[in-house]
Each structure stands twice: as structure tokens, then as C-alpha cells.
Design a protein around this motif. Structure first.
Motif, short mmCIF file in Angstrom:
data_model
loop_
_atom_site.label_atom_id
_atom_site.label_comp_id
_atom_site.label_asym_id
_atom_site.label_seq_id
_atom_site.Cartn_x
_atom_site.Cartn_y
_atom_site.Cartn_z
N THR A 21 -6.25 -12.39 -1.43
CA THR A 21 -4.96 -11.72 -1.52
C THR A 21 -4.35 -11.58 -0.12
O THR A 21 -4.99 -11.89 0.90
CB THR A 21 -5.14 -10.33 -2.15
N GLU B 185 -3.85 -8.94 1.42
CA GLU B 185 -4.56 -7.92 2.21
C GLU B 185 -5.85 -8.48 2.82
O GLU B 185 -6.49 -7.80 3.62
CB GLU B 185 -4.92 -6.73 1.32
N LYS C 175 -6.15 -8.25 -10.60
CA LYS C 175 -5.79 -7.18 -11.54
C LYS C 175 -6.87 -6.94 -12.60
O LYS C 175 -6.83 -5.92 -13.27
CB LYS C 175 -4.45 -7.53 -12.23
N GLU D 35 -5.98 -4.44 -7.31
CA GLU D 35 -4.65 -4.25 -6.70
C GLU D 35 -4.23 -2.79 -6.78
O GLU D 35 -3.72 -2.21 -5.81
CB GLU D 35 -3.65 -5.16 -7.43
N TYR D 36 -4.47 -2.17 -7.94
CA TYR D 36 -4.09 -0.78 -8.13
C TYR D 36 -4.93 0.15 -7.24
O TYR D 36 -4.39 1.05 -6.60
CB TYR D 36 -4.25 -0.42 -9.61
N SER E 46 -3.93 -0.18 -3.63
CA SER E 46 -2.60 0.39 -3.35
C SER E 46 -2.66 1.90 -3.23
O SER E 46 -1.87 2.51 -2.50
CB SER E 46 -1.62 -0.01 -4.46
N LEU E 47 -3.60 2.55 -3.93
CA LEU E 47 -3.74 4.00 -3.85
C LEU E 47 -4.63 4.44 -2.69
O LEU E 47 -4.80 5.62 -2.46
CB LEU E 47 -4.33 4.54 -5.15
N THR F 208 -9.92 -2.31 1.83
CA THR F 208 -10.01 -3.78 1.79
C THR F 208 -11.07 -4.28 2.76
O THR F 208 -11.62 -5.37 2.58
CB THR F 208 -8.66 -4.41 2.12
#
Length: 724
Positions: A110, A112, A121, A182-183, A186-187, A192
């Protein structure tokens, strides 16, 4: 003076007065003494009830606590068992897996920098951005993918498990169920550049923390994802060279462990449940309504400012359960504990003593005051009622003495009149009772003597009747024997007449031929013909005499059977050969059907051969007019019998003559018309021999079509004695 005089003359009144006076004084003193002791006894009972209630409550709560601990222990054991199996499988596939034996994994990087599979996902595989993607790592990732079915199975079979995973030392993990990377990234829940060696679920399994290489549990912690507070069971996976390749883990939610335990409610207002760790640190408590950590326990005096037990329990963390009395800021209390040994946790109940004892003490005080008042009124009431009851009891007691004496007096008077059947009820075991029992025994003995005399008279009458019946039976047997002898004499006379006739015919013929030979000059050919005829008649006569001798031996049991074990098909084949040799000039077709598993039969071979030769000889003899003689023999086992059916295509037997076929000297008229020689004894001899062996013979026939002889013989092992 009159009542006193009546009492002196009456034994009954003496007993009434004496027992009343003797009982009333102690009864009154006992009532007064009981009144004094009630208060003291009430206080002791209250104390004992309080102690008993406390012990009962504590035992009940300890049993509940132990049960909850056992349930949670079982959860930990199931997870450890599943993790041990997973550990063995992982070490096996890393040891023996072929380079190209795993599934092909196409990692997706990804923006990141981290990598995921199959996508970011719905990822079952995560690789940190700091992990070097070397060929060896790629190969190990594909090898580890073979664990995915087992990870799925653990999640499926253990609904309480939130996740099962395998962490690589290169900061990556294989997890099931898959997560939305991904979720989580993101939180900020999942770094990563994650370095797995910094997390407890990984480093507690290394050689420094886990030298035994077994399953080890983490402390509760907030998971990287949204599963909140969990504990993790970790187990290392080593390569054959001793290198730590990674760590297997199963996440177990803290909510599942403590939800039921912390939902317990107590009847005691200040009691609560909590869980502590190995060092006495508080893990969860139901004193707080907002979560699994408590905000203030200072009121209980159990925990310090760091939520650790002020006085750790020495037994906690071991396999020991127990109850410990402690002193707290609110007074004495009881601390109940039971271990979950796998995790090192301890499940606890805190119960203040006052919460158990005070309600009992208050209630007991109220009940004591009420009962004391009631006792005073009841004591007065019972003193009055007791006096009345004592008089009644004395009256009743005196009756128990005088009434048996009266009954004995009446019974003795009736015995004097000749009535001996009476029995007096024994109402006591004292001297009067023994006297009553002795009288009953005497009456019973007299009655027995009378009954014995009557019984012997009846026996004498019965014996006379039996002797009369025996004489009648003996007379009937003599009549029956006379009839049998008469019938036997008649049969003997008929037999002599029949024998005389059957012997006279061939002897007359022989005499005629011999006279012709002596009186006339015959040609050599004619003389030879006459001699052959004489020889044939002589052989026929000798055969008739042999048959009669054989039949007589079978009738009189003079011929003992010499038995041995043989198969029926062997006897049939042997007899068939003999019968065919005597008719070699005939065209005979034989068909047999013998099963291979026929059981053995216990027979006299010579006798049985004689019977079978007679039957088979008749089958051939009475089929001579046929161009082709057909003999068909079938054997089989049925109902403990070996059965043989012999079928021919001869002249058969007419229906009206079937009943005579086994009679001595009987011959079918059609056989006589066809000039077939015979004595008429062959079937009779065969029947006697077969019946002597405990068997049976029957005939089914159709005139001019053929005859079937059916022979059945027992094949049981206990058929070893000859049947007369």
C-alpha cells in the motif's frame, strides 16, 4: 371415709392416685426451670445460628466461586489444547514442507508501505513496512499459509475466541478472521511500521521468558484492533536448528471471562466480586458500574493507590481455594478466593461479616422477645392442661394394668367351657404381657393338638382312598396288558400263517423241480435250467428267512447298534453302488444333490446300509419296465435333522394301498402282476432300522409316475443312544 375405703379396695384407684401425684410435681418444677433457661438458651441459639448462617453463606459462595473458576479454567485449558496442536502443526510444516508446497501468495504493497494479502480491506496476512521481503520470508509466508485452515477451525470451534494468529519475527502476522487493515491503520490502532518484538504477546514466548517452549498467557491489555481488552495465549514455533521462527497466539476477550462473574449480585449490600493477578494487582471488579477497572476501593481497605491488594493472600495464584478472615476499615470481613491456575489469576469475593450477622441478630432478638412472651402464656396453659392430662394418663395407665387381667379372667372361664381358639391381644412386653403371651401359647398348643388329631384322621382316610385308586389303576393295567397279549397272540398266529404260506410256495416249487429231475430223463440243458430255478427258489427262501430274522431282532431289541459318526451322503453313495451292481444290465441314470456342509449323523453303518439298499433296490426293481431308470437323490439339513429324498420313475403305488406299504409281507398288486419277486419285508425292515436310529421315513407317490422316499435322521450331538 367412703372414698378412702373404695380406694383401699380398688387396685385401679390406687394406681390412678399414685401416678397422678408422682407425675405432677416434677412436671411443675420442669416448667419453672424451663422458664429460667429460655433466655440463656435463646442467646446461645442466636450465636450458633449466626455462626451457622455465616458458615453456610461462606460455603455456598465459595462453591459458587469455585464453580466459576472451574468454568474459566476449562476455557483456558481448551484454548491451550488448541494452541498446542497448532504449535505442533506449525513446527511440522516448517520442518517438512517442500519449497513449492505452499499456496502462492501475491502480497500487495500500500501507499503507507505495509503489505497485505489478499487485499488491505480483507487481509489475512500483514507485513510491516519495516519488514525486508526476502525470498526466504516469502517462502515462509507461503508455508505458514498452510496454517490458515487450522486458524479458521479454532475460530469456528471456539466462539469465544476473537482471533488466532501467527507472528513472524520480521514484524508480520497471519490472522483469522481477516481484518480491515486500511481501517485499523487509518484510526492509528495498527502501526504500519509495527515491530512485533515490542509487544508482550510476542516477547513472552521467546527463550528468555518461556524456556519450556509451552503455552504462556499475557497480562490483560487493550488489543491493537477494536476487540478492546484481551488476554493472549502465546506459544513459540522453533525451527529444527533451534531458531525462533515466530509466535502463535489466540486472543481471548476479557469481557468473555469476567462478564458472567462480574454480573453476580449479592444479598449482602457491601459485598462484591473481583479478579486479581499473580502479584495481587486488580484486573476487574463489579464494585464499579462503569467498566472492568475500579476507581476507588479505599472504603473496603483492600487495595492501595495502585489497585494492588494491601495484604496479598499467600495461597493466591496456586491451586488452593479458601476463605480468609480479614480486618478492614469497615470491620471484619471475609475474603473468598479460588484460582485459575493456567493464567495465574485469582477470583475473589469480598463479604463483610456484619452484612451476614446483623440481619440475623436483629431478627433473632425480635423473635426471642416474642417467643419469651408466648412461652410464659404457654407455660401457664400447659400447667393447667398438663394436670388434666396427667389425670387422664394415670387413668389410662391403670387401665393397661387392670384390663389385661380382666381379659385373662374371661378367657380362662371360656377355656373351661371348651373354647380353645381364642387369642388375647398382647399390648405390653412386661410381666402381664408375658402372662398373656403364655396363655395364648397354651391355647394355641391345645388347638394344635386337636388339629393334629384331625389331620391324622384325614391322612388315614386319604391313604385308604389312595390305596383304592392304586388297586383300580393296577386292575386297568392288567386289563390293558391282557388286551396286548391277546393282540400279540393274534398277530403271532397271523405271522406264522403268513410265513408258512411264503415258505410253502418256494419249497413246493423246489420239491416239484427236484421230483422232475429224479423221475425223468432230461436233457443237460433242461437239467441246468431246473437247477438254476431250484437255486433261485432256495436263495429266495434263505433271503426270506434272513429278513424274518433281521425283523425279529429289531422287534425284540436283540440287535444292538454299533454307531459311529458318518455323513449321510457317504452312506447313500455306498448303498447306491451296491444296488446298481445288482442291476448292471439295466440302464440307470443317477443324479445327486449333496451340500458340502452336511452335519455328521450318529448311526450303525451296517444297519443303515441295509435300510438304504432295500429302499434303493426297490426303486430300481419297480422301475425295470422303463427304458431309462432315473434315480434322483437330494440331501439337506432342516430343524436339526438331515433329510434325504430318493425319487424314482417307477410304477408307483396306488393311493388306496399307501397305508399298507410298511406292513410285513405286503406287496403292491401291480408288482405281482409284473412278476417282480420279493418278500414284502424290505420296507418294513428299513422302517424299523430308521426308527431305531430315532429317525422317520415317509412315502409320496403317484401311480405310474414314480415314488419319493423321504428319510430324516437327527444330527444333534446328544443323539448317542439307540432309540427303541
Amino acid at each position: 371415709m367412703l372414698p378412702f375405703n373404695a380406694m383401699t379396695r380398688s387396685f385401679f384407684l390406687k394406681i390412678v392416685c399414685f401416678t397422678t401425684l408422682l407425675s405432677f410435681l416434677p412436671y411443675t418444677g420442669l416448667g419453672l426451670y424451663s422458664l429460667i433457661q429460655v433466655k440463656s438458651l435463646s442467646n446461645r441459639i442466636t450465636e450458633e445460628q449466626t455462626r451457622t448462617a455465616i458458615d453456610g453463606v461462606l460455603a455456598q459462595k465459595l462453591a459458587l466461586l469455585e464453580k466459576e473458576a472451574e468454568l474459566n479454567q476449562a476455557e483456558f485449558i481448551r484454548i491451550e489444547t488448541a494452541l498446542n496442536l497448532l504449535q505442533k502443526q506449525a513446527e511440522y510444516i516448517f520442518t517438512y514442507s517442500k519449497p513449492d508446497g505452499g499456496a502462492h501468495i501475491a502480497l500487495k504493497r500500500t501507499k503507507e508501505g505495509y503489505m497485505a494479502y489478499p487485499d488491505h480491506k480483507n487481509a489475512s496476512l500483514f507485513l510491516s513496512s519495516i519488514a525486508p521481503l526476502s525470498p526466504r520470508l516469502r517462502t515462509d509466508l507461503e508455508t505458514a499459509a498452510q496454517l490458515e485452515p487450522l486458524l479458521k477451525e479454532i475460530s469456528r470451534s471456539e466462539p469465544s475466541v476473537k482471533a488466532a494468529f501467527f507472528c513472524f519475527s520480521e514484524s508480520g502476522f497471519l490472522i483469522y478472521p481477516p481484518i480491515n487493515l486500511e481501517y485499523e491503520v487509518s484510526l492509528g490502532q495498527l502501526p504500519t511500521d509495527m515491530h512485533v518484538q515490542d509487544y508482550e504477546f510476542y516477547y513472552i514466548a521467546d527463550a528468555a521468558h518461556n524456556p519450556d517452549k509451552g503455552v504462556i498467557w499475557t497480562r490483560p491489555y487493550e488489543d491493537l484492533t477494536h476487540w478492546k481488552w484481551v488476554v493472549t495465549a502465546s506459544a513459540p514455533v522453533y525451527l529444527p536448528n533451534g531458531q525462533l521462527r515466530g509466535v502463535l497466539g489466540i486472543d481471548f476477550p476479557l469481557d468473555h471471562i469476567v462478564a458472567k462473574f462480574l454480573s453476580l449480585t449479592f444479598s449482602e449490600p457491601n459485598a462484591f466480586a473481583f479478579i486479581t493477578g499473580e502479584q495481587g494487582q486488580l484486573i476487574a471488579s463489579n464494585q464499579s458500574k462503569t467498566g472492568h477497572t475500579i476507581s476507588d476501593h479505599s472504603t473496603s481497605g483492600l487495595f492501595d493507590s495502585n489497585n494492588r491488594l494491601i495484604s496479598p493472600i499467600p495461597e493466591a495464584g496456586t491451586k488452593t481455594k479458601g476463605v480468609r478472615k480479614i480486618s478492614s476499615a469497615n470491620g471484619d470481613a471475609y475474603l473468598l478466593f479460588a484460582p485459575i491456575s493456567n493464567s495465574g489469576w485469582t477470583m475473589n469475593f469480598y463479604v463483610p461479616e456484619a452484612d451476614i450477622a446483623e440481619p440475623i441478630a436483629v431478627q433473632a432478638a425480635k423473635q426471642t422477645d416474642t417467643q419469651l412472651k408466648n412461652f410464659i402464656f404457654q407455660l401457664l396453659f400447659f400447667l393447667i392442661v398438663g394436670a388434666v392430662l396427667l389425670v387422664l394418663f394415670s387413668y389410662r395407665f391403670s387401665r393397661t394394668v387392670t384390663e389385661p387381667v380382666k381379659r385373662l379372667t374371661t378367657a380362662i372361664q371360656k377355656s373351661g367351657e371348651g373354647y380353645y381358639r381364642q387369642q388375647i391381644e398382647v399390648t405390653s412386653q412386661d410381666e402381664i404381657g408375658n402372662l398373656t403371651h403364655t396363655f395364648n401359647w397354651m391355647s394355641h398348643t391345645i388347638q394344635q393338638l386337636i388339629s393334629e388329631l384331625k389331620r391324622r384322621a384325614d391322612q388315614l382316610e386319604e391313604k385308604i382312598g389312595e390305596r383304592t385308586r392304586d388297586l383300580q389303576i393296577a386292575n386297568e393295567r392288567l386289563l390293558e396288558m391282557y388286551k396286548r397279549l391277546k393282540h400279540s397272540e393274534q398277530a403271532r398266529s397271523e405271522l406264522i400263517v403268513q410265513i408258512s404260506h411264503d415258505l410253502k410256495t418256494p419249497l413246493t416249487s423246489i420239491k416239484g423241480y427236484l421230483q422232475a429231475l429224479a423221475a425223468y430223463e432230461l436233457t443237460p440243458e433242461k437239467e441246468e435250467e431246473f437247477m438254476r430255478t431250484v437255486l433261485a427258489r432256495t436263495n429266495h427262501t434263505i433271503q426270506l428267512i434272513d429278513d424274518l430274522f433281521e425283523l425279529s431282532s429289531l422287534e425284540t431289541h436283540a440287535s444292538a447298534l454299533q454307531k459311529e459318526w458318518l455323513t449321510f451322503d457317504f452312506l447313500l453313495d455306498y448303498a447306491l453302488d451296491m444296488a446298481i451292481k445288482e442291476a448292471e444290465e439295466l440302464n440307470i441314470e443317477v443324479r445327486t444333490n449333496y451340500p458340502s456342509d452336511l452335519p455328521l449323523i450318529f448311526v450303525d453303518p451296517a444297519k443303515m446300509n441295509r435300510a438304504l439298499v432295500n429302499i434303493l433296490g426297490n426303486a430300481i426293481k419297480y422301475s425295470r419296465e422303463k427304458e431309462l431308470i432315473r434315480i434322483h437323490i437330494v440331501c439337506y439339513e432342516k430343524d436339526g435333522q438331515v433329510v434325504a429324498e430318493i425319487t424314482d420313475n417307477g410304477m408307483g403305488i396306488s393311493e388306496e394301498n399307501m397305508k399298507n406299504i410298511f406292513s410285513m409281507f405286503y406287496r403292491e398288486p401291480k408288482a405281482k402282476e409284473a412278476n417282480q419277486t420279493g418278500s414284502g419285508l424290505g420296507t418294513s425292515i428299513a422302517k424299523k432300522i430308521i426308527e431305531k436310529h430315532g429317525g422317520d421315513i415317509s412315502i409320496a407317490t403317484t401311480s405310474d409316475v414314480g415314488t419319493t422316499i423321504r428319510i430324516s435322521l437327527p444330527c444333534e450331538t446328544d443323539t448317542e443312544e439307540s432309540v427303541g
